[in-house]
Write an enzyme that holds these catalytic residues in place. Structure first.
Site, short mmCIF file in Angstrom:
data_model
loop_
_atom_site.label_atom_id
_atom_site.label_comp_id
_atom_site.label_asym_id
_atom_site.label_seq_id
_atom_site.Cartn_x
_atom_site.Cartn_y
_atom_site.Cartn_z
N THR A 1 35.83 37.26 32.21
CA THR A 1 37.25 36.95 32.26
C THR A 1 37.89 37.37 33.58
O THR A 1 37.48 38.36 34.19
CB THR A 1 38.01 37.63 31.10
N THR B 1 36.32 54.61 55.90
CA THR B 1 37.54 55.23 56.44
C THR B 1 37.43 56.75 56.50
O THR B 1 37.95 57.38 57.42
CB THR B 1 38.75 54.83 55.57
#
Length: 347
Positions: A282, A17
Protein backbone atom coordinates in the site's frame (compact mmCIF):
# COMPACT_ATOMS: atom_id res chain seq x y z
CA UNK A 1 28.40 -17.41 23.73
CA UNK A 2 30.18 -15.66 26.56
CA UNK A 3 31.19 -12.03 26.26
CA UNK A 4 33.81 -10.03 28.09
CA UNK A 5 32.80 -7.78 30.97
CA UNK A 6 33.94 -4.72 28.99
CA UNK A 7 31.88 -4.45 25.80
CA UNK A 8 33.77 -4.21 22.55
CA UNK A 9 32.01 -2.28 19.81
CA UNK A 10 32.99 -1.81 16.17
CA UNK A 11 31.91 1.42 14.49
CA UNK A 12 31.54 1.21 10.72
CA UNK A 13 31.66 4.63 9.11
CA UNK A 14 30.16 4.72 5.61
CA UNK A 15 29.72 8.47 5.31
CA UNK A 16 26.68 10.70 5.59
CA UNK A 17 25.89 14.02 7.23
CA UNK A 18 27.13 12.93 10.66
CA UNK A 19 30.74 12.94 9.44
CA UNK A 20 30.53 15.77 6.93
CA UNK A 21 32.25 19.12 6.94
CA UNK A 22 31.31 22.35 5.18
CA UNK A 23 33.46 23.25 2.20
CA UNK A 24 34.62 26.83 2.96
CA UNK A 25 34.41 27.81 -0.73
CA UNK A 26 31.20 26.14 -1.95
CA UNK A 27 29.49 25.93 1.47
CA UNK A 28 28.35 22.43 0.45
CA UNK A 29 28.61 19.49 2.86
CA UNK A 30 31.30 16.99 1.91
CA UNK A 31 32.36 13.70 3.52
CA UNK A 32 35.25 13.99 5.93
CA UNK A 33 37.31 11.30 7.64
CA UNK A 34 36.56 9.36 10.81
CA UNK A 35 39.12 11.20 12.97
CA UNK A 36 37.04 14.35 12.47
CA UNK A 37 34.11 12.48 13.99
CA UNK A 38 36.01 11.39 17.09
CA UNK A 39 37.57 14.81 17.64
CA UNK A 40 34.11 16.32 17.91
CA UNK A 41 32.72 13.76 20.35
CA UNK A 42 35.19 13.65 23.26
CA UNK A 43 32.47 12.10 25.46
CA UNK A 44 33.09 8.79 23.69
CA UNK A 45 36.18 8.44 25.86
CA UNK A 46 33.93 8.46 28.93
CA UNK A 47 32.27 5.20 27.86
CA UNK A 48 33.88 2.15 29.42
CA UNK A 49 33.85 0.32 26.10
CA UNK A 50 36.46 -0.99 23.77
CA UNK A 51 35.68 0.94 20.56
CA UNK A 52 37.35 0.30 17.23
CA UNK A 53 36.46 1.70 13.84
CA UNK A 54 36.32 0.72 10.20
CA UNK A 55 35.95 3.42 7.58
CA UNK A 56 34.95 3.18 3.93
CA UNK A 57 38.01 4.10 1.88
CA UNK A 58 35.90 6.78 0.25
CA UNK A 59 33.04 7.87 2.55
CA UNK A 60 29.90 8.30 0.49
CA UNK A 61 26.69 10.25 0.54
CA UNK A 62 23.96 7.72 1.24
CA UNK A 63 22.17 8.64 -2.00
CA UNK A 64 25.09 6.85 -3.70
CA UNK A 65 24.55 3.67 -1.67
CA UNK A 66 24.36 0.42 -3.70
CA UNK A 67 23.99 -3.30 -2.96
CA UNK A 68 27.77 -3.53 -3.30
CA UNK A 69 28.08 -1.18 -0.33
CA UNK A 70 25.58 -3.30 1.62
CA UNK A 71 27.80 -6.28 0.90
CA UNK A 72 30.85 -4.34 2.14
CA UNK A 73 29.11 -3.56 5.43
CA UNK A 74 27.95 -7.17 5.78
CA UNK A 75 31.48 -8.45 5.08
CA UNK A 76 32.96 -6.23 7.81
CA UNK A 77 30.37 -7.57 10.27
CA UNK A 78 30.99 -11.18 9.22
CA UNK A 79 34.79 -10.85 9.47
CA UNK A 80 34.55 -9.28 12.93
CA UNK A 81 31.48 -11.04 14.30
CA UNK A 82 33.30 -13.06 16.96
CA UNK A 83 35.54 -10.16 18.02
CA UNK A 84 32.86 -7.65 18.95
CA UNK A 85 29.73 -7.55 21.07
CA UNK A 86 27.93 -5.11 18.80
CA UNK A 87 28.19 -2.96 15.70
CA UNK A 88 27.29 0.68 15.07
CA UNK A 89 26.94 1.69 11.42
CA UNK A 90 27.19 5.43 10.70
CA UNK A 91 25.17 6.15 7.60
CA UNK A 92 23.47 8.97 5.74
CA UNK A 93 19.75 9.32 6.31
CA UNK A 94 18.45 9.31 2.74
CA UNK A 95 18.83 5.56 2.16
CA UNK A 96 19.29 4.42 5.76
CA UNK A 97 15.99 2.48 5.81
CA UNK A 98 17.01 0.63 2.63
CA UNK A 99 20.35 -0.38 4.13
CA UNK A 100 18.75 -1.42 7.42
CA UNK A 101 16.17 -3.53 5.58
CA UNK A 102 18.74 -5.11 3.28
CA UNK A 103 21.12 -6.01 6.12
CA UNK A 104 18.29 -7.58 8.11
CA UNK A 105 17.82 -10.11 5.31
CA UNK A 106 21.49 -10.52 4.41
CA UNK A 107 22.59 -11.27 8.02
CA UNK A 108 20.80 -14.57 8.60
CA UNK A 109 20.83 -15.84 12.21
CA UNK A 110 22.02 -12.48 13.51
CA UNK A 111 22.21 -12.62 17.31
CA UNK A 112 24.04 -9.36 18.06
CA UNK A 113 23.08 -5.70 17.77
CA UNK A 114 23.65 -3.86 14.50
CA UNK A 115 22.63 -0.27 15.23
CA UNK A 116 22.45 2.16 12.33
CA UNK A 117 22.49 5.86 13.05
CA UNK A 118 23.42 9.20 11.58
CA UNK A 119 22.33 12.80 11.94
CA UNK A 120 20.51 15.66 10.28
CA UNK A 121 23.31 18.12 11.10
CA UNK A 122 27.08 17.50 10.88
CA UNK A 123 28.65 16.44 14.15
CA UNK A 124 31.07 19.38 14.08
CA UNK A 125 28.27 21.95 14.19
CA UNK A 126 27.63 23.86 17.41
CA UNK A 127 24.06 22.58 17.41
CA UNK A 128 23.85 18.96 16.23
CA UNK A 129 21.90 15.77 16.80
CA UNK A 130 24.90 13.68 15.78
CA UNK A 131 26.62 13.56 19.16
CA UNK A 132 23.62 12.18 21.08
CA UNK A 133 22.74 9.74 18.31
CA UNK A 134 26.26 8.33 18.22
CA UNK A 135 26.65 7.98 22.00
CA UNK A 136 23.20 6.42 22.42
CA UNK A 137 23.83 4.00 19.55
CA UNK A 138 27.04 2.86 21.22
CA UNK A 139 25.25 2.37 24.55
CA UNK A 140 22.49 0.32 22.92
CA UNK A 141 25.01 -1.78 21.02
CA UNK A 142 26.71 -2.55 24.33
CA UNK A 143 23.52 -3.16 26.35
CA UNK A 144 23.08 -6.53 28.04
CA UNK A 145 20.34 -8.00 30.19
CA UNK A 146 20.53 -9.56 33.65
CA UNK A 147 21.86 -12.77 32.08
CA UNK A 148 24.67 -10.89 30.33
CA UNK A 149 23.03 -11.51 26.97
CA UNK A 150 22.59 -8.91 24.24
CA UNK A 151 19.33 -7.01 24.61
CA UNK A 152 19.18 -6.11 20.91
CA UNK A 153 19.78 -8.96 18.47
CA UNK A 154 18.73 -7.43 15.20
CA UNK A 155 19.35 -4.57 12.79
CA UNK A 156 17.84 -1.39 14.21
CA UNK A 157 17.79 2.34 13.46
CA UNK A 158 18.54 4.75 16.29
CA UNK A 159 17.46 8.33 15.75
CA UNK A 160 16.80 10.99 18.39
CA UNK A 161 14.27 9.59 20.87
CA UNK A 162 13.58 6.16 19.39
CA UNK A 163 15.09 2.85 18.39
CA UNK A 164 13.16 1.26 15.51
CA UNK A 165 13.36 -2.14 13.85
CA UNK A 166 15.38 -1.50 10.72
CA UNK A 167 13.14 -3.33 8.28
CA UNK A 168 10.04 -1.59 9.67
CA UNK A 169 11.41 1.93 9.37
CA UNK A 170 11.12 4.69 6.84
CA UNK A 171 12.46 8.23 6.67
CA UNK A 172 9.59 10.60 7.34
CA UNK A 173 11.27 14.02 7.52
CA UNK A 174 14.12 15.82 5.81
CA UNK A 175 14.19 18.49 8.55
CA UNK A 176 13.24 17.08 11.96
CA UNK A 177 15.68 15.38 14.31
CA UNK A 178 13.15 12.56 14.79
CA UNK A 179 13.57 11.72 11.11
CA UNK A 180 12.46 8.08 11.16
CA UNK A 181 9.26 6.29 11.98
CA UNK A 182 7.95 2.74 12.10
CA UNK A 183 4.30 3.12 11.19
CA UNK A 184 3.17 -0.46 11.64
CA UNK A 185 5.39 -1.65 14.48
CA UNK A 186 6.15 -0.19 17.93
CA UNK A 187 9.50 1.24 18.96
CA UNK A 188 12.17 -1.14 20.26
CA UNK A 189 13.26 1.45 22.79
CA UNK A 190 12.42 4.98 23.84
CA UNK A 191 15.26 7.30 24.74
CA UNK A 192 14.78 9.98 27.39
CA UNK A 193 16.63 10.36 30.66
CA UNK A 194 17.32 6.67 30.28
CA UNK A 195 16.90 3.97 27.63
CA UNK A 196 13.62 2.09 28.09
CA UNK A 197 13.57 -1.08 26.03
CA UNK A 198 10.24 -2.41 24.78
CA UNK A 199 11.15 -6.03 25.39
CA UNK A 200 7.92 -7.45 23.97
CA UNK A 201 8.78 -5.90 20.60
CA UNK A 202 12.35 -7.21 20.34
CA UNK A 203 13.24 -9.77 17.69
CA UNK A 204 14.57 -13.13 18.82
CA UNK A 205 16.11 -15.48 16.28
CA UNK A 206 14.25 -18.78 16.15
CA UNK A 207 17.52 -20.73 16.01
CA UNK A 208 20.00 -18.68 18.08
CA UNK A 209 22.49 -21.54 18.20
CA UNK A 210 23.04 -21.37 14.45
CA UNK A 211 26.08 -19.39 13.26
CA UNK A 212 25.78 -16.13 11.35
CA UNK A 213 25.25 -16.75 7.65
CA UNK A 214 25.73 -13.83 5.29
CA UNK A 215 24.07 -13.63 1.89
CA UNK A 216 25.86 -11.26 -0.46
CA UNK A 217 23.91 -11.53 -3.70
CA UNK A 218 21.11 -9.01 -4.14
CA UNK A 219 19.33 -9.16 -7.51
CA UNK A 220 18.93 -5.64 -8.94
CA UNK A 221 16.43 -6.67 -11.60
CA UNK A 222 13.49 -5.19 -9.70
CA UNK A 223 11.44 -2.02 -9.89
CA UNK A 224 8.61 -0.05 -8.30
CA UNK A 225 5.40 0.88 -10.07
CA UNK A 226 3.71 3.65 -8.10
CA UNK A 227 0.09 3.87 -9.21
CA UNK A 228 -1.75 7.16 -9.65
CA UNK A 229 -5.18 8.05 -11.05
CA UNK A 230 -5.01 8.20 -14.83
CA UNK A 231 -1.87 6.12 -15.27
CA UNK A 232 -1.71 5.06 -18.93
CA UNK A 233 -1.69 1.53 -20.25
CA UNK A 234 1.34 2.28 -22.42
CA UNK A 235 3.32 3.42 -19.37
CA UNK A 236 2.43 0.36 -17.30
CA UNK A 237 3.15 -2.09 -20.11
CA UNK A 238 6.43 -0.32 -20.92
CA UNK A 239 7.61 -0.65 -17.32
CA UNK A 240 6.49 -4.26 -17.07
CA UNK A 241 8.40 -5.10 -20.26
CA UNK A 242 11.72 -3.78 -18.91
CA UNK A 243 14.41 -6.19 -20.21
CA UNK A 244 15.63 -8.65 -17.57
CA UNK A 245 13.11 -7.63 -14.92
CA UNK A 246 12.40 -10.38 -12.38
CA UNK A 247 10.38 -8.65 -9.66
CA UNK A 248 7.97 -5.73 -9.30
CA UNK A 249 6.75 -3.94 -6.19
CA UNK A 250 3.34 -2.54 -7.05
CA UNK A 251 2.47 0.43 -4.81
CA UNK A 252 -1.31 0.47 -4.78
CA UNK A 253 -4.11 2.56 -3.29
CA UNK A 254 -5.54 2.00 0.19
CA UNK A 255 -5.84 -1.64 1.17
CA UNK A 256 -4.21 -2.88 -2.02
CA UNK A 257 -6.39 -1.61 -4.84
CA UNK A 258 -5.64 -0.55 -8.40
CA UNK A 259 -7.50 0.57 -11.50
CA UNK A 260 -10.43 -1.64 -12.46
CA UNK A 261 -9.72 -1.32 -16.20
CA UNK A 262 -9.40 -4.72 -17.83
CA UNK A 263 -6.16 -3.71 -19.54
CA UNK A 264 -4.55 -3.21 -16.13
CA UNK A 265 -5.50 -6.64 -14.80
CA UNK A 266 -4.45 -8.23 -18.10
CA UNK A 267 -1.08 -6.47 -18.07
CA UNK A 268 -0.38 -7.66 -14.52
CA UNK A 269 -1.51 -11.22 -15.29
CA UNK A 270 0.65 -11.35 -18.42
CA UNK A 271 3.61 -10.27 -16.31
CA UNK A 272 3.00 -12.93 -13.65
CA UNK A 273 2.57 -15.57 -16.36
CA UNK A 274 6.06 -14.67 -17.64
CA UNK A 275 7.50 -15.71 -14.27
CA UNK A 276 7.92 -12.21 -12.84
CA UNK A 277 7.05 -11.83 -9.16
CA UNK A 278 4.66 -8.95 -8.48
CA UNK A 279 4.21 -7.82 -4.86
CA UNK A 280 1.34 -5.61 -3.73
CA UNK A 281 2.04 -3.01 -1.03
CA UNK A 282 0.00 0.00 0.00
CA UNK A 283 0.98 3.60 -0.61
CA UNK A 284 -0.43 4.48 2.82
CA UNK A 285 1.93 5.17 5.69
CA UNK A 286 -0.14 3.04 8.06
CA UNK A 287 -2.04 -0.16 7.48
CA UNK A 288 -1.77 -3.25 5.37
CA UNK A 289 -2.82 -4.79 2.07
CA UNK A 290 -6.11 -6.67 2.35
CA UNK A 291 -6.49 -8.21 -1.10
CA UNK A 292 -9.91 -9.74 -0.48
CA UNK A 293 -11.61 -6.64 0.91
CA UNK A 294 -12.37 -4.95 -2.43
CA UNK A 295 -12.97 -6.24 -5.95
CA UNK A 296 -9.89 -4.60 -7.50
CA UNK A 297 -7.60 -6.06 -4.86
CA UNK A 298 -9.23 -9.45 -5.31
CA UNK A 299 -8.67 -9.31 -9.08
CA UNK A 300 -4.97 -8.59 -8.53
CA UNK A 301 -4.73 -11.57 -6.18
CA UNK A 302 -6.45 -13.78 -8.74
CA UNK A 303 -3.95 -12.55 -11.33
CA UNK A 304 -1.15 -13.97 -9.18
CA UNK A 305 -0.02 -10.86 -7.34
CA UNK A 306 1.48 -11.52 -3.90
CA UNK A 307 0.29 -9.58 -0.86
CA UNK A 308 3.06 -7.63 0.81
CA UNK A 309 0.87 -7.19 3.90
CA UNK A 310 2.31 -4.22 5.86
CA UNK A 311 5.82 -4.18 4.39
CA UNK A 312 7.46 -0.80 3.98
CA UNK A 313 8.48 0.01 0.43
CA UNK A 314 12.14 -0.24 1.51
CA UNK A 315 11.64 -3.69 3.02
CA UNK A 316 9.57 -4.90 0.08
CA UNK A 317 12.14 -4.03 -2.57
CA UNK A 318 15.16 -5.27 -0.59
CA UNK A 319 13.40 -8.51 0.42
CA UNK A 320 12.58 -9.13 -3.24
CA UNK A 321 16.20 -8.45 -4.21
CA UNK A 322 17.38 -10.82 -1.47
CA UNK A 323 15.05 -13.70 -2.37
CA UNK A 324 15.74 -13.42 -6.09
CA UNK A 325 19.45 -13.34 -5.26
CA UNK A 326 19.13 -16.73 -3.57
CA UNK A 327 18.32 -18.29 -6.93
CA UNK A 328 14.83 -19.39 -5.91
CA UNK A 329 12.06 -20.12 -8.39
CA UNK A 330 9.31 -17.50 -8.85
CA UNK A 331 6.90 -19.67 -6.86
CA UNK A 332 9.39 -20.03 -4.01
CA UNK A 333 9.99 -16.28 -3.97
CA UNK A 334 6.23 -15.66 -3.85
CA UNK A 335 5.87 -18.03 -0.91
CA UNK A 336 8.67 -16.40 1.09
CA UNK A 337 7.40 -12.89 0.29
CA UNK A 338 4.28 -13.70 2.30
CA UNK A 339 6.29 -15.14 5.21
CA UNK A 340 8.02 -13.05 7.85
CA UNK A 341 11.73 -13.86 7.80
CA UNK A 342 13.03 -11.48 10.45
CA UNK A 343 10.13 -9.48 11.77
CA UNK A 344 9.67 -7.33 8.68
CA UNK A 345 5.94 -7.88 8.33
CA UNK A 346 2.75 -8.85 10.16
CA UNK A 347 1.12 -11.73 8.36
Amino acid sequence: MSVSSRPNILMIYTGGTIGMKENPETKALEPFDFNHLLENVPKIKMLDFGIDSYQFEQPIDSSAMTPEHWAQIAKVIEDNYEKYDGFVVLHGTDTMAYTASALSFMLENLAKPVIITGSQLPIGEVRTDGEENLITALQIAAARDMNEEHIIREVAILFENYLWRGNRSTKRSADNFNAFKSNNYPELAQIGLGIAFNRDALWRCKNPERPLKVHYTMDRNVLYIDLFPGIKESVVRHMLSTPGIRGVVLKTFGAGNGPNDQWFIDAIKDTVDRGIVVVNITQCNNGSVHPFRYVTGLELAHAGVVSGHDLTSEAAITKLMYLLGLGLSPEEVKNYMEYSLCGEMTC
